[in-house]
Design a protein around this motif. Structure first.
Motif, PDB file in Angstrom:
ATOM      1  N   HIS A 131       0.852  -1.194   0.000  1.00  0.00           N
ATOM      2  CA  HIS A 131       0.000   0.000   0.000  1.00  0.00           C
ATOM      3  C   HIS A 131       0.876   1.229   0.000  1.00  0.00           C
ATOM      4  CE1 HIS A 131      -3.637  -2.245   0.691  1.00  0.00           C
ATOM      5  NE2 HIS A 131      -2.978  -2.953   1.594  1.00  0.00           N
ATOM      6  N   PHE A 132       0.307   2.291  -0.458  1.00  0.00           N
ATOM      7  CA  PHE A 132       1.068   3.532  -0.469  1.00  0.00           C
ATOM      8  C   PHE A 132       0.390   4.568   0.411  1.00  0.00           C
ATOM      9  CE2 PHE A 132       2.340   1.319  -4.233  1.00  0.00           C
ATOM     10  CZ  PHE A 132       3.696   1.572  -4.309  1.00  0.00           C
ATOM     11  N   ASP A 133       1.212   5.165   1.231  1.00  0.00           N
ATOM     12  CA  ASP A 133       0.763   6.270   2.070  1.00  0.00           C
ATOM     13  C   ASP A 133       0.068   7.339   1.271  1.00  0.00           C
ATOM     14  OD1 ASP A 133       1.325   5.940   4.593  1.00  0.00           O
ATOM     15  OD2 ASP A 133       3.137   7.153   4.674  1.00  0.00           O
ATOM     16  N   LYS A 134       0.773   7.687   0.238  1.00  0.00           N
ATOM     17  CA  LYS A 134       0.319   8.796  -0.585  1.00  0.00           C
ATOM     18  C   LYS A 134      -0.829   8.354  -1.457  1.00  0.00           C
ATOM     19  CE  LYS A 134       4.315  11.650  -1.530  1.00  0.00           C
ATOM     20  NZ  LYS A 134       3.817  13.004  -1.483  1.00  0.00           N
ATOM     21  N   GLN A 135      -2.021   8.791  -1.140  1.00  0.00           N
ATOM     22  CA  GLN A 135      -3.150   8.543  -2.021  1.00  0.00           C
ATOM     23  C   GLN A 135      -3.707   9.910  -2.367  1.00  0.00           C
ATOM     24  OE1 GLN A 135      -4.440   5.448  -3.306  1.00  0.00           O
ATOM     25  NE2 GLN A 135      -2.441   4.787  -2.579  1.00  0.00           N
ATOM     26  N   TYR A 136      -3.610  10.264  -3.631  1.00  0.00           N
ATOM     27  CA  TYR A 136      -4.073  11.595  -4.029  1.00  0.00           C
ATOM     28  C   TYR A 136      -5.603  11.636  -4.107  1.00  0.00           C
ATOM     29  CZ  TYR A 136       0.785  12.483  -5.278  1.00  0.00           C
ATOM     30  OH  TYR A 136       2.143  12.637  -5.246  1.00  0.00           O
TER      31      TYR A 136
END
Lengths: 164, 206
Positions: free
Chosen positions: B15-20
Motif C-alpha cells: 500500500h502507499f501512504d500517498k493517495q491523491y
C-alpha cells in the motif's frame, strides 16, 4: 478529445488505479520530490492520450505502457538524491488497520535491491510482479512474445538469485 | 522471503501512504508537461521564421550581396543561402515526422526509437549547419584575398597573410563557438532528458 464528462471519468479511473503509477514512480525515482514529479508527468501524459484510448485493452494495461514510457524516456531528472533517507521511510504503507509490517519491510528491501537494475529490467520486474501475460508484456515493450518469454525467464532467475 | 510466489503476493499487498484525492489528481492534469520532442519541432519552426525574417531585421542585409558580387561569388552566395533554407526545411520535415510519431502510447521500443531518431536528427542538423557555414566562410575568405583590394593592400603593408588568416580564423571560431553555445542552450535543454536511451533500446533488441 476532452469534455468535462470525460475529464471526470478519467480522474475517477486515475484515482482507482493510482497505485500502478505509485509503483512505477517508486521504481524509477529516488525521493519524494521526484516521485511526485513523475506522478504528475505520467498523469498529464495519460490525460493527453486518453482521447486515443480505444478500450481495446484494459485501462490498467494501457497505464503501464504510458507510465513506463514516461518513466523510461521522458522523465530524466538528474540523480540529485535530494533526500538520502531510505525509501521505506517515505512511502511505506501505514494506511490500513491490518498494517503489515513484514510486507512493508520486504517491499523496501525489494525496491532497494532493484534500484540499480537497468530501466528495462525494472520494467520487466514490474510486469512480472504484476502477473502480466507474455503477450501483454510483449505488447507493452514492443518485442515478440518469444523474446518477452526469454527476458522474463532471465528476470525470474535474477530475482530468485536475489532472494537467495 | 522464500520464493517468487511469496514475493508476488507481497507485491500485490503493498500500500502507499500517498493517495491523491480526486481534486489533487484533477490539479495535476492542468500542470505543464516536460515533454521534450514537441518543443524541438516548435523550435525549428521559430528558427525558420527568424531565418526568413533576416532580410527585414537586418538593414544591411542586401549590401553584403554587392560585396559577394565584387568577388564573383554572387551565384555561390545565392546557392549557399538556398542550401541553408533547403537544409532547414529538410530537418523541419524530419522533426515533424518525429513529432507526429512520438506518443507515449506506443510500445516502449517504438517510443525509444523515435526519441533516438530525434536526437540523431538534431545533431545532424547542427553539423550540417556548421559544415555549410565553414564552406561558405572558407570560400569567401580565399576569394577575398585574391580579389579584395583592401586585403591585398594589407598584405602590401607588411601585415602577413598568416596574421590575417589567424585573425579571421579566430573570428570564425568565435562565431562557431557562439552558435554552438546557443544550440546547446536552446536545443540541449530539450535533448538532455532524452539521453542514455540508446542502451535501453539495445537491451530490448534480441
Amino acid at each position: 478529445m476532452s469534455t468535462p464528462n470525460s475529464e471526470t471519468e478519467f480522474v475517477a479511473l486515475l484515482d482507482e488505479h493510482q497505485n500502478i503509477i505509485h509503483k512505477i514512480c517508486r521504481l524509477y525515482t529516488n525521493n519524494e520530490v521526484e516521485h511526485e514529479d513523475l506522478f504528475q508527468e505520467i498523469s498529464i501524459q495519460l490525460w493527453r492520450s486518453y482521447g486515443r484510448f480505444e478500450g481495446k485493452s484494459k485501462f490498467s494495461t494501457w497505464m503501464y505502457r504510458v507510465g513506463l514510457n514516461t518513466a523510461i524516456t521522458l522523465y530524466r531528472k538528474e540523480k540529485k538524491r535530494l533526500n538520502t533517507q531510505p525509501l521505506n521511510d517515505q512511502f511505506t504503507a501505514i494506511a490500513q488497520e491490518e498494517y503489515n509490517a513484514q510486507v512493508d519491510e520486504q517491499m523496501a528491501w525489494l525496491y532497494q535491491k532493484i534500484k540499480d537494475f537497468s530501466e528495462i529490467d525494472k520494467a520487466l520486474v514490474l510486469l512480472y510482479l504484476e502477473d502480466k501475460r507474455y503477450d501483454e508484456i510483449a505488447e507493452t515493450l514492443g518485442i515478440s512474445a518469444g523474446n518477452a518469454r526469454v527476458k522474463m525467464n532471465r528476470i525470474k532467475e535474477r530475482l530468485k538469485k536475489m532472494l537467495g | 522471503m522464500k520464493d517468487l510466489k511469496q514475493l508476488k503476493e507481497q507485491w500485490a499487498q503493498q500500500h502507499f501512504d500517498k493517495q491523491y484525492s480526486k481534486e489533487e489528481l484533477n490539479g495535476f492534469l492542468q500542470k505543464k508537461s516536460t515533454y521534450s520532442i514537441k518543443w524541438i519541432f516548435y523550435l525549428s519552426i521559430a528558427e525558420f521564421l527568424i531565418y526568413m525574417a533576416l532580410p527585414l531585421l537586418s538593414p544591411n542585409y542586401y549590401e553584403s550581396f554587392a560585396y559577394y558580387k565584387s568577388l564573383d561569388l554572387f551565384g555561390f552566395n545565392i546557392f549557399m543561402r538556398v542550401m541553408g533554407y533547403a537544409l532547414l526545411l529538410y530537418f523541419m520535415w524530419r522533426f515533424f515526422q518525429n513529432y507526429r510519431k512520438i506518443t507515449v502510447t506506443a510500445s516502449v521500443k517504438e517510443h525509444l526509437s523515435t526519441i533516438l531518431s530525434t536526437r540523431k536528427a538534431v545533431s545532424q542538423y547542427f553539423y550540417a549547419n556548421v559544415g555549410l557555414l565553414l564552406i561558405f566562410t572558407l570560400v569567401v575568405f580565399i576569394r577575398s584575398f585574391q580579389m579584395d583590394a583592401n586585403l591585398i593592400g594589407l598584405e602590401q603593408e607588411n601585415i602577413s597573410f598568416l596574421m590575417i588568416s589567424f585573425i579571421i580564423g579566430l573570428v570564425v571560431a568565435i562565431v562557431l563557438g557562439i552558435y554552438g553555445v546557443l544550440y546547446y542552450f536552446v536545443y540541449g535543454r530539450f535533448l538532455k532528458p532524452l539521453k542514455r536511451n540508446e542502451k535501453e533500446l539495445k537491451q530490448l533488441n534480441p
